[in-house]
Write a protein that holds these residues in place. Sequence first.
Motif, PDB file in Angstrom:
ATOM      1  N   UNK A 133       0.827  -1.117  -0.269  1.00 16.63           N
ATOM      2  CA  UNK A 133      -0.027   0.029   0.049  1.00 16.63           C
ATOM      3  C   UNK A 133       0.890   1.312   0.142  1.00 16.63           C
ATOM      4  N   UNK A 134       1.827   1.354   0.957  1.00 13.47           N
ATOM      5  CA  UNK A 134       2.695   2.515   1.138  1.00 13.47           C
ATOM      6  C   UNK A 134       3.560   2.922  -0.147  1.00 13.47           C
ATOM      7  N   UNK A 135       4.144   1.874  -0.514  1.00 19.21           N
ATOM      8  CA  UNK A 135       5.095   2.008  -1.547  1.00 19.21           C
ATOM      9  C   UNK A 135       4.429   2.182  -2.972  1.00 19.21           C
ATOM     10  N   UNK A 136       3.201   1.499  -3.098  1.00 19.44           N
ATOM     11  CA  UNK A 136       2.432   1.641  -4.500  1.00 19.44           C
ATOM     12  C   UNK A 136       1.644   3.182  -4.423  1.00 19.44           C
ATOM     13  N   UNK A 140       2.581   5.669  -7.383  1.00 21.11           N
ATOM     14  CA  UNK A 140       1.553   6.282  -8.343  1.00 21.11           C
ATOM     15  C   UNK A 140       1.323   7.733  -7.902  1.00 21.11           C
ATOM     16  N   UNK A 141       2.301   8.392  -7.338  1.00 19.08           N
ATOM     17  CA  UNK A 141       2.053  10.018  -7.071  1.00 19.08           C
ATOM     18  C   UNK A 141       2.229  10.732  -8.475  1.00 19.08           C
ATOM     19  N   UNK A 142       3.215  10.158  -9.189  1.00 23.18           N
ATOM     20  CA  UNK A 142       3.576  11.122 -10.357  1.00 23.18           C
ATOM     21  C   UNK A 142       2.272  10.925 -11.414  1.00 23.18           C
ATOM     22  N   UNK A 148      -6.769   8.435  -9.325  1.00 18.56           N
ATOM     23  CA  UNK A 148      -6.609   9.071 -10.547  1.00 18.56           C
ATOM     24  C   UNK A 148      -5.666   8.627 -11.624  1.00 18.56           C
ATOM     25  N   UNK A 149      -4.800   7.520 -11.021  1.00 22.23           N
ATOM     26  CA  UNK A 149      -3.849   6.999 -11.863  1.00 22.23           C
ATOM     27  C   UNK A 149      -4.735   6.088 -12.983  1.00 22.23           C
ATOM     28  N   UNK A 150      -5.970   5.661 -12.748  1.00 20.70           N
ATOM     29  CA  UNK A 150      -6.530   4.933 -13.602  1.00 20.70           C
ATOM     30  C   UNK A 150      -7.159   5.350 -15.061  1.00 20.70           C
ATOM     31  N   UNK A 156      -0.934   2.344 -15.156  1.00 23.42           N
ATOM     32  CA  UNK A 156      -1.438   2.132 -13.883  1.00 23.42           C
ATOM     33  C   UNK A 156      -1.186   0.695 -13.776  1.00 23.42           C
ATOM     34  N   UNK A 157      -1.495  -0.166 -14.615  1.00 18.79           N
ATOM     35  CA  UNK A 157      -1.417  -1.624 -14.444  1.00 18.79           C
ATOM     36  C   UNK A 157       0.107  -2.017 -14.213  1.00 18.79           C
ATOM     37  N   UNK A 158       1.167  -1.299 -14.345  1.00 19.03           N
ATOM     38  CA  UNK A 158       2.490  -1.568 -14.167  1.00 19.03           C
ATOM     39  C   UNK A 158       2.700  -1.374 -12.483  1.00 19.03           C
ATOM     40  N   UNK A 159       1.651  -0.755 -11.755  1.00 17.16           N
ATOM     41  CA  UNK A 159       1.684  -0.632 -10.256  1.00 17.16           C
ATOM     42  C   UNK A 159       0.746  -1.530  -9.590  1.00 17.16           C
ATOM     43  N   UNK A 160       0.106  -2.447 -10.121  1.00 15.64           N
ATOM     44  CA  UNK A 160      -0.800  -3.275  -9.352  1.00 15.64           C
ATOM     45  C   UNK A 160      -0.008  -4.109  -8.007  1.00 15.64           C
ATOM     46  N   UNK A 161      -0.750  -4.040  -7.140  1.00 15.20           N
ATOM     47  CA  UNK A 161      -0.359  -4.513  -5.679  1.00 15.20           C
ATOM     48  C   UNK A 161       0.414  -5.782  -5.696  1.00 15.20           C
ATOM     49  N   UNK A 162      -0.053  -6.630  -6.976  1.00 17.21           N
ATOM     50  CA  UNK A 162       0.636  -8.104  -6.926  1.00 17.21           C
ATOM     51  C   UNK A 162       2.100  -8.074  -7.688  1.00 17.21           C
ATOM     52  N   UNK A 163       2.411  -7.183  -8.388  1.00 17.12           N
ATOM     53  CA  UNK A 163       3.582  -6.747  -8.851  1.00 17.12           C
ATOM     54  C   UNK A 163       4.788  -6.598  -7.761  1.00 17.12           C
ATOM     55  N   UNK A 164       4.293  -5.896  -6.469  1.00 12.14           N
ATOM     56  CA  UNK A 164       5.307  -5.574  -5.426  1.00 12.14           C
ATOM     57  C   UNK A 164       5.526  -6.784  -4.864  1.00 12.14           C
TER      58      UNK A 164
END
Length: 174
Positions: A133-136, A140-142, A148-150, A156-164
């Motif tokens: 949650x925090x790192x994601x 996604x801030x930029x 709003x990233x959606x 946005x799909x590059x930053x799905x939680x599973x990828x972390x």
Amino acid sequence: ARRDAAARGYDPEVRVSREALGAYGNPSGYVGTLLSQGRLARADVWLRYLRDLHPRFEGGDALYARYASLLEAQGRGGEAEEWRQFGRELRAGTLYNLGPQAPDLVRAATRTLTLALLIALAAALLTLTARAWRVQGEDLRPLGGRWRGWRRPLLRLRHVAVLYATWTERLGLT
């Protein structure tokens, strides 16, 4: 009768409904009537017919048990046990020897197992999301933040939680 059934392609191992037996004059209903009237000799002939051609008909277990209890009441325990054994043999050929209700029991177990797997999958996804949650959020801030990233779904799909998650965690999730 056996030759006729074989010529028509009927298999005695296939379960038959009462409606299908209606095409043959409803012998199971007739046997029930004969048993109610106490005409066991005539019922015996029809039960042997059903036993040979359509042993797995709908309601057969109850009819066989009823006939066996009437035989027992007349002091013909050997014949009664033979019919009870025949009923047990019919159940032995069903799924896990559970009787004719076996598909319903297996279906209920499968539903329970599926529900348990879906709950476990949801719990694993929630755990991975909570850890990332925090790192994601920082990543996604930029793009305008978590929601709003959606507006740019491919980025946005590059930053799905599973990828972390680590590759072993992804493998476990899979």
